[in-house]
Enzyme design. Structure first.
Site, PDB file in Angstrom:
ATOM      1  N   ASP A 341      67.401  10.952 -59.589  1.00 49.05           N
ATOM      2  CA  ASP A 341      68.222   9.919 -60.147  1.00 49.05           C
ATOM      3  C   ASP A 341      67.342   9.280 -61.303  1.00 49.05           C
ATOM      4  O   ASP A 341      66.206   9.255 -61.455  1.00 49.05           O
ATOM      5  CB  ASP A 341      68.347   8.910 -59.161  1.00 49.05           C
ATOM      6  CG  ASP A 341      67.257   8.112 -58.467  1.00 49.05           C
ATOM      7  OD1 ASP A 341      66.439   8.884 -57.981  1.00 49.05           O
ATOM      8  OD2 ASP A 341      66.923   6.903 -58.472  1.00 49.05           O
ATOM      9  N   GLU A 342      68.070   8.948 -62.279  1.00 50.01           N
ATOM     10  CA  GLU A 342      67.414   7.900 -63.281  1.00 50.01           C
ATOM     11  C   GLU A 342      66.148   8.520 -63.886  1.00 50.01           C
ATOM     12  O   GLU A 342      65.297   7.638 -64.301  1.00 50.01           O
ATOM     13  CB  GLU A 342      67.181   6.347 -62.794  1.00 50.01           C
ATOM     14  CG  GLU A 342      68.435   5.945 -62.248  1.00 50.01           C
ATOM     15  CD  GLU A 342      68.100   4.543 -61.382  1.00 50.01           C
ATOM     16  OE1 GLU A 342      69.091   3.537 -61.683  1.00 50.01           O
ATOM     17  OE2 GLU A 342      67.094   4.305 -60.902  1.00 50.01           O
ATOM     18  N   SER A 343      66.346   9.673 -64.479  1.00 46.70           N
ATOM     19  CA  SER A 343      65.236  10.151 -64.908  1.00 46.70           C
ATOM     20  C   SER A 343      65.418  10.020 -66.280  1.00 46.70           C
ATOM     21  O   SER A 343      65.605  11.210 -67.342  1.00 46.70           O
ATOM     22  CB  SER A 343      64.906  11.634 -64.645  1.00 46.70           C
ATOM     23  OG  SER A 343      64.484  11.770 -63.319  1.00 46.70           O
TER      24      SER A 343
END
Ligand code: TNX
Length: 528
Positions: A341-343
């Site tokens: 997530d959220e890279s």
């Protein structure tokens, strides 16, 4: 003569005593409220409840009988005795009997003739003198026991001797879950929770028939599991947490003990190592994981999306292989969660091949991949499960690629979301999540194109940027988690907010007896 007189007198006395006993027995009977199985507050709601007249009374001499020669079932019997002994003050006996025999007062048995009950279902039959829990597996019997618990007065949950009486209303309950994945996620990276807290959470999950505990073991603020081949992860990366506290980590021994403790309650641990983003703690521990070869500073704030493993470096994949290998060796469960997530600082053209390679590594260690919904940008291996949290289009893309989905919509299931604007803890980026908002939805109608056949189940994440201890954790989790457990277990067609609200209101005393500090939502009439 004298003798005769005395005898006569005695008879008179005896008669009076007997009479008084009879009278007090009748009075006693009247003091016990009517017992009706259908009026007990059971969460999650069972598939069917058929009440009968009368009640079973748990007594000092009640014997629990289990099929002989089945160690797991024997352990479930011992668990049952251990559950009821503290509040009753009894020492219930567990004995093994021939599988076909009736023996005992509470009979726990595995029957092979109930295909409808599946792997986790059970049938609970209570009559005045006898009680049977029948299932295809020890897990099913175990869930029957959780229902039995809720048929007894709330005081059964206390850890000191209570007066009783311990009456269980007669009738039959047939019950099995809708979804196989009924989970909780605990973020032990933002704030560390020691093993005894995790055990406590496991016990709380148990009461609601939840069966998967996903541990978010690494993030920017901390690395929480010992990796023998990369020791600085814990020597450096575990030494702090949000706000700058001392952090902590699980040794492999401790982790293994958690795996076993969970397994004894039919809960599977799912380890998550978040990658390629949410990795600052690792990047601070080993300079070579960064593209510039420079170790990062430890981080104790709450921003997200600023860190990434260097996806172009071969040693990074060696690192992942070692980490996944060591953790997989501690994990009897089938799954390994790779985050994803959220890279935000990993370019998409690097993110996609990275996620594909991470899936291959996990597969080589014989685990099935779970990842947050962003991973659907990448190719997905058969069997990969995608956890929907934010973007419907990510979840839909996953289903189009053949993946199944775990439903964790933030605006319904995130237990770190505030209940309302006055809530002293939590965040509200996905909105306020009151108890009805958390309960009143159906996983099969939430995202167009994602139906029953695509859904593995429901999971409730507890992110801990603002949560530092078990009391606060319980306050955020309860009562919303009880509602999520019901969504995962009970048929959507049978669920109804007004009925649930009523059951939940009557559950207040049980939460209290269990020592669970919970949020007294104004939308529920709490009966305390
Ligand atoms: C989003 S959910 C995150 C977490 C935060 C959480 C706070 C997800 C996959 N990522 O990193 O802790 O929001 O609610």
């Amino acid at each position: 003569m004298k003798m005769h007189k005395r005898e006569k007198k005695n008879t008179g006395w005896k008669g009076m005593i007997v009479g008084m006993m009879v009278l007090s027995l009748i009075a006693c009977r009247h003091k016990v409220p009517e017992q009706n199985m259908a009026e007990r507050s059971i969460i999650p709601l069972p598939s069917s409840i058929t009440p009968e007249e009368g009640a079973f009374r748990l007594k000092k001499r009640t014997v629990i009988a289990v099929d002989e020669g089945n160690e797991q079932l024997k352990a479930v019997g011992d668990y049952l005795a251990g559950l009821f002994n503290p509040a009753t003050g009894y020492e219930l006996r567990v004995k093994e009997v021939k599988p076909s025999s009736e023996g005992g007062d509470i009979r726990l048995t595995l029957s092979n003739d109930a295909p409808d009950l599946g792997k986790e279902g059970y049938e609970l039959k209570v009559s005045r003198r006898h009680m049977v829990i029948r299932a295809n597996t020890p897990a099913g019997v175990f869930y029957g026991i959780q229902t039995l618990r809720q048929l007894l007065p709330a005081a059964i949950e206390k850890d000191s001797v209570q007066p009783g009486p311990w009456l269980i209303p007669a009738g039959t309950i047939c019950d099995c879950p809708v979804y196989e994945h009924r989970g909780v996620m605990l973020d032990v990276a933002r704030h560390f929770f020691p093993p005894e807290d995790v055990k406590r959470l496991i016990d709380e999950m148990t009461a609601f028939k939840l069966n998967r505990l996903h541990l978010h073991l690494s993030d920017d603020q901390g690395w929480r599991i010992e990796i023998k081949s990369w020791p600085r992860l814990t020597e450096i990366g575990a030494q702090t947490q949000v706000g700058g506290g001392k952090g902590g980590y699980y040794t492999q021994e401790e982790y293994k003990a958690l795996v076993d403790y969970a397994a004894s309650r039919f809960i599977t641990l799912i380890p998550e190592i978040d990658m390629p983003g949410h990795t600052n703690a690792a990047l601070a521990s080993y300079a070579e994981l960064n593209c510039d070869g420079k170790a990062r500073e430890l981080y104790t704030g709450t921003n997200v999306g600023f860190s990434t493993l260097c996806t172009r470096k071969e040693e990074v994949y060696k690192f992942i292989d070692d980490v996944v290998g060591e953790i997989s060796a501690l994990t009897p469960g089938a799954w390994f969660h790779i985050g994803g997530d959220e890279s935000h600082v990993t370019p998409m053209e690097e993110y996609i091949p990275f996620i594909e390679r991470a899936q291959e590594i996990v597969a080589r260690h014989d685990k099935q991949v779970i990842g947050w919904d962003e991973i659907s940008h990448a190719g997905l291996r058969p069997g990969t499960i995608v956890q929907y949290w934010a973007r419907a289009e990510n979840a839909k893309r996953a289903v189009e690629k053949g993946a199944r989905v775990i439903m964790s919509p933030a605006d319904r299931t995130y237990l770190d979301m505030q209940y309302d604007s006055l809530c002293p803890l939590g965040l509200h980026w996905a909105g306020y999540v009151e108890v009805d908002q958390a309960y009143n939805w159906d996983p099969t109608t939430l995202v167009e194109g994602i139906g029953r056949e695509h859904i593995a189940g429901v999971e409730s994440p507890i992110w801990t940027e603002t949560i530092t201890n078990m009391d606060d954790l319980n306050f955020m989790a309860f009562p919303r988690l009880a509602g999520h457990a019901e969504i995962g277990w009970s048929e959507a067609a049978r669920r109804d907010w007004d009925d649930y609200r009523n059951r939940l209101g009557r559950f207040a005393r049980r939460f209290q007896a269990m020592g669970i500090r919970f949020y007294h939502s104004p939308r529920v009439d709490w009966q305390e």
